[in-house]
Design a protein around this motif. Structure first.
Motif, PDB file in Angstrom:
ATOM      1  N   VAL A 166      71.845  94.192  55.257  1.00  0.00           N
ATOM      2  CA  VAL A 166      71.508  95.599  55.045  1.00  0.00           C
ATOM      3  C   VAL A 166      70.191  95.667  54.282  1.00  0.00           C
ATOM      4  O   VAL A 166      70.015  94.981  53.270  1.00  0.00           O
ATOM      5  N   GLU A 179      77.064 104.690  50.523  1.00  0.00           N
ATOM      6  CA  GLU A 179      76.355 103.502  50.995  1.00  0.00           C
ATOM      7  C   GLU A 179      77.016 102.222  50.516  1.00  0.00           C
ATOM      8  O   GLU A 179      77.200 101.270  51.287  1.00  0.00           O
ATOM      9  N   THR A 180      77.394 102.153  49.248  1.00  0.00           N
ATOM     10  CA  THR A 180      78.023 100.923  48.748  1.00  0.00           C
ATOM     11  C   THR A 180      79.437 100.752  49.288  1.00  0.00           C
ATOM     12  O   THR A 180      79.950  99.627  49.343  1.00  0.00           O
ATOM     13  N   SER A 185      82.095  98.240  45.154  1.00  0.00           N
ATOM     14  CA  SER A 185      81.995  98.997  46.392  1.00  0.00           C
ATOM     15  C   SER A 185      82.545 100.400  46.178  1.00  0.00           C
ATOM     16  O   SER A 185      83.605 100.583  45.577  1.00  0.00           O
ATOM     17  N   THR A 204      78.209 104.559  42.779  1.00  0.00           N
ATOM     18  CA  THR A 204      76.771 104.765  42.814  1.00  0.00           C
ATOM     19  C   THR A 204      76.086 103.719  41.930  1.00  0.00           C
ATOM     20  O   THR A 204      76.522 103.466  40.811  1.00  0.00           O
ATOM     21  N   LEU A 229      71.564 103.660  45.268  1.00  0.00           N
ATOM     22  CA  LEU A 229      72.510 103.527  46.376  1.00  0.00           C
ATOM     23  C   LEU A 229      73.674 104.475  46.111  1.00  0.00           C
ATOM     24  O   LEU A 229      74.299 104.411  45.056  1.00  0.00           O
ATOM     25  N   SER A 230      73.962 105.342  47.059  1.00  0.00           N
ATOM     26  CA  SER A 230      75.044 106.305  46.887  1.00  0.00           C
ATOM     27  C   SER A 230      76.399 105.618  47.007  1.00  0.00           C
ATOM     28  O   SER A 230      76.509 104.486  47.497  1.00  0.00           O
ATOM     29  N   VAL A 249      67.367  98.182  52.311  1.00  0.00           N
ATOM     30  CA  VAL A 249      67.155  99.485  51.672  1.00  0.00           C
ATOM     31  C   VAL A 249      65.771  99.487  51.034  1.00  0.00           C
ATOM     32  O   VAL A 249      65.232  98.425  50.687  1.00  0.00           O
TER      33      VAL A 249
END
Length: 236
Positions: A98, A117-118, A64, A67, A113-114, A100
């Motif tokens: 979630v 975002e994580t 978490s 990237t 995923l940036s 994406v």
């Protein structure tokens, strides 16, 4: 739909047939080539037969707050034909799913995923459902194809951590069990004892119960270490 295992077995069989179809290039009756050359021919023939199969590279784990990016090649679901690859993250309980979307370039679909975002994703065990969709103006809605579910482990965001235990959950449980075994053995054998094992409090009535759990976690750690080993791919 043919399952993945059946498809791989079929492709392997086709690879062997390709080799049999050109024996003159692989070996001579009087002077067989060395094993390395034979394997090179084999892999070239095999890889030629499995072109067109989708290749998956979803992560097995990430942390978490970092990237994460990966790609997936889907020859049957090209972005040029309107297909969009999507992923839906699920947690066991307490957290909303979630969704994406990847960016397609022909048959190659890329997802990034940036860190922001994580950072919103709950650490722990999760599942990623992959599927493709396309809208073709049908009144019944979009076309959708299930591509399977992958287990993923999301690690703690280290920017929010005040302390760090680098051990895996299995290793922590194993260490606790070994300490419990030593404590239980020193306290006698005819009693019920309670110990903290990982995140759980467990009761044991015999040394055998603790020893069986130790053996279980040792197997799990060996399996995880084996799966984490780097894989070397040889090309002829």
């Amino acid at each position: 739909m043919v399952c993945a295992a059946q498809e791989v077995r079929k492709k392997l069989a086709e690879g062997v047939e390709n080799i049999k179809a050109a024996p003159g290039r692989l070996f001579h009756a009087r002077s067989p080539p060395p094993p390395r050359k034979f394997l090179a021919y084999f892999w070239r023939a095999l890889l030629g037969t499995i072109r067109g199969m989708s290749s998956s590279s979803e992560p097995k784990s990430f942390r978490s707050g970092e990237t994460v990016a990966w790609t997936r090649d889907l020859p049957q679901y090209s972005a040029d034909d309107g297909w969009v690859l999507k992923y839906r993250f699920f947690w066991p309980a307490g957290v909303s799913a979630v969704t994406v979307s990847a960016v397609g370039d022909g048959t190659v679909h890329s997802l990034s995923l940036s860190a922001a975002e994580t950072a919103l994703m709950q650490p722990g065990a999760a599942s990623i459902w992959a599927y493709v969709e396309r809208f073709i103006g049908s009144p019944s809605g979009p076309e959708r194809v299930d591509l399977g579910i992958t287990a993923v482990q999301i690690g703690t965001n280290l920017l929010n951590a005040g302390a760090l235990d680098p051990r895996s959950s299995n290793q922590r449980a194993l260490d606790d069990l070994r300490a419990a075994l030593a404590a239980y053995a020193s306290g006698g054998s005819a009693h019920v004892a309670e110990y903290q094992i990982g995140d759980r409090t467990m009761k044991f009535r015999s040394l055998r119960e603790i020893q069986d759990l130790i053996a279980h976690y040792e197997r799990e750690i060996r399996r995880a270490n084996f799966e984490a080993r780097p894989r070397v791919l040889y090309r002829g």
